[in-house]
Design a protein around this motif. Structure first.
Motif, mmCIF file in Angstrom:
data_model
loop_
_atom_site.group_PDB
_atom_site.id
_atom_site.type_symbol
_atom_site.label_atom_id
_atom_site.label_comp_id
_atom_site.label_asym_id
_atom_site.label_seq_id
_atom_site.Cartn_x
_atom_site.Cartn_y
_atom_site.Cartn_z
ATOM 1 N N ILE A 69 0.827 -1.209 0.000
ATOM 2 C CA ILE A 69 0.000 0.000 0.000
ATOM 3 C C ILE A 69 0.863 1.262 0.000
ATOM 4 C CG2 ILE A 69 -1.811 1.254 1.271
ATOM 5 C CD1 ILE A 69 -2.671 -1.510 2.385
ATOM 6 N N ASP A 70 2.034 1.199 0.634
ATOM 7 C CA ASP A 70 2.951 2.346 0.709
ATOM 8 C C ASP A 70 3.670 2.504 -0.631
ATOM 9 O OD1 ASP A 70 4.556 4.442 1.570
ATOM 10 O OD2 ASP A 70 5.956 3.127 2.627
ATOM 11 N N THR A 71 2.961 3.041 -1.615
ATOM 12 C CA THR A 71 3.486 3.097 -2.980
ATOM 13 C C THR A 71 4.676 4.037 -3.149
ATOM 14 O OG1 THR A 71 1.774 4.712 -3.551
ATOM 15 C CG2 THR A 71 1.319 2.397 -4.057
ATOM 16 N N ASN A 72 4.770 5.098 -2.335
ATOM 17 C CA ASN A 72 5.917 6.004 -2.460
ATOM 18 C C ASN A 72 7.075 5.602 -1.547
ATOM 19 O OD1 ASN A 72 4.998 6.815 0.040
ATOM 20 N ND2 ASN A 72 4.643 8.953 -0.542
ATOM 21 N N GLU A 73 6.896 4.515 -0.827
ATOM 22 C CA GLU A 73 7.926 3.907 0.010
ATOM 23 C C GLU A 73 8.565 4.878 1.008
ATOM 24 O OE1 GLU A 73 10.644 2.054 -2.728
ATOM 25 O OE2 GLU A 73 9.144 0.615 -3.393
ATOM 26 N N ASP A 74 7.711 5.728 1.615
ATOM 27 C CA ASP A 74 8.230 6.672 2.613
ATOM 28 C C ASP A 74 8.054 6.165 4.043
ATOM 29 O OD1 ASP A 74 5.495 6.960 2.919
ATOM 30 O OD2 ASP A 74 5.519 9.149 2.877
ATOM 31 N N GLY A 75 7.482 4.970 4.207
ATOM 32 C CA GLY A 75 7.294 4.407 5.537
ATOM 33 C C GLY A 75 6.004 4.837 6.210
ATOM 34 N N PHE A 76 5.140 5.504 5.477
ATOM 35 C CA PHE A 76 3.854 5.962 6.011
ATOM 36 C C PHE A 76 2.755 5.675 5.001
ATOM 37 C CE2 PHE A 76 7.029 8.718 7.959
ATOM 38 C CZ PHE A 76 6.692 8.626 9.303
ATOM 39 N N LEU A 77 1.533 5.491 5.510
ATOM 40 C CA LEU A 77 0.361 5.360 4.653
ATOM 41 C C LEU A 77 -0.459 6.627 4.763
ATOM 42 C CD1 LEU A 77 -0.845 1.716 5.458
ATOM 43 C CD2 LEU A 77 0.719 2.492 3.671
ATOM 44 N N THR A 78 -0.782 7.190 3.615
ATOM 45 C CA THR A 78 -1.626 8.388 3.589
ATOM 46 C C THR A 78 -3.039 7.980 3.161
ATOM 47 O OG1 THR A 78 -1.107 8.831 1.265
ATOM 48 C CG2 THR A 78 0.338 9.847 2.933
ATOM 49 N N LYS A 79 -3.962 8.912 3.302
ATOM 50 C CA LYS A 79 -5.335 8.643 2.875
ATOM 51 C C LYS A 79 -5.380 8.353 1.379
ATOM 52 C CE LYS A 79 -7.597 11.232 6.539
ATOM 53 N NZ LYS A 79 -8.502 12.317 6.913
ATOM 54 N N GLU A 80 -4.564 9.074 0.610
ATOM 55 C CA GLU A 80 -4.535 8.869 -0.842
ATOM 56 C C GLU A 80 -4.052 7.454 -1.182
ATOM 57 O OE1 GLU A 80 -3.078 11.614 0.673
ATOM 58 O OE2 GLU A 80 -4.734 12.952 0.183
ATOM 59 N N GLU A 81 -3.023 6.985 -0.484
ATOM 60 C CA GLU A 81 -2.524 5.638 -0.744
ATOM 61 C C GLU A 81 -3.568 4.584 -0.364
ATOM 62 O OE1 GLU A 81 2.300 5.875 -0.269
ATOM 63 O OE2 GLU A 81 1.098 6.082 1.562
ATOM 64 N N LEU A 82 -4.265 4.819 0.726
ATOM 65 C CA LEU A 82 -5.308 3.876 1.135
ATOM 66 C C LEU A 82 -6.482 3.867 0.164
ATOM 67 C CD1 LEU A 82 -5.271 4.361 5.000
ATOM 68 C CD2 LEU A 82 -4.606 2.327 3.730
ATOM 69 N N GLU A 83 -6.809 5.026 -0.397
ATOM 70 C CA GLU A 83 -7.902 5.091 -1.370
ATOM 71 C C GLU A 83 -7.560 4.303 -2.627
ATOM 72 O OE1 GLU A 83 -8.454 9.293 -1.871
ATOM 73 O OE2 GLU A 83 -9.648 9.474 -0.043
ATOM 74 N N LYS A 84 -6.286 4.275 -3.006
ATOM 75 C CA LYS A 84 -5.850 3.567 -4.210
ATOM 76 C C LYS A 84 -5.561 2.091 -3.952
ATOM 77 C CE LYS A 84 -3.794 7.705 -6.207
ATOM 78 N NZ LYS A 84 -2.546 8.366 -6.601
#
Length: 98
Positions: A69-84
């Motif tokens: 889910i962490d598509t940008n590999e920054d170590g965090f999940l954002t709402k945008e990543e969860l929506e996708k």
């Protein structure tokens, strides 16, 4: 004599009806568990309220799929990543074993 048979028959069929409605009716009222909304996830899990979820803040199936889910590999999940993220399949109630 007929009265005793009638009472016995009514008692027997009443008991059968009660037991069968208890056994077969219990799945009728169970709702399959739905996944929480993204807003609910953030409300429940974002302990430091920074608007993103770290691996330490999450649990359950979400933690198991964190890296996907962490598509940008920054170590965090954002709402945008969860929506996708791919949506989890609905859980089906498990049938009881006889």
């Amino acid at each position: 004599m007929k009265l005793n048979r009638l009472k016995t028959a009514v008692l027997f069929f009443g008991t059968v009806l009660f037991i069968s409605s208890s056994l077969f009716g219990q799945n009728k009222h169970q709702n399959p568990e739905k996944p929480p909304t993204i807003e609910k996830l953030f409300k429940d899990l974002d302990g430091n309220e920074d608007g993103k979820l770290s691996k330490k803040e999450i649990k359950g199936p979400l933690k198991d799929h964190f890296d996907e889910i962490d598509t940008n590999e920054d170590g965090f999940l954002t709402k945008e990543e969860l929506e996708k993220a791919p949506k989890p399949k609905e859980r089906k109630p498990q049938k009881e074993m006889n």
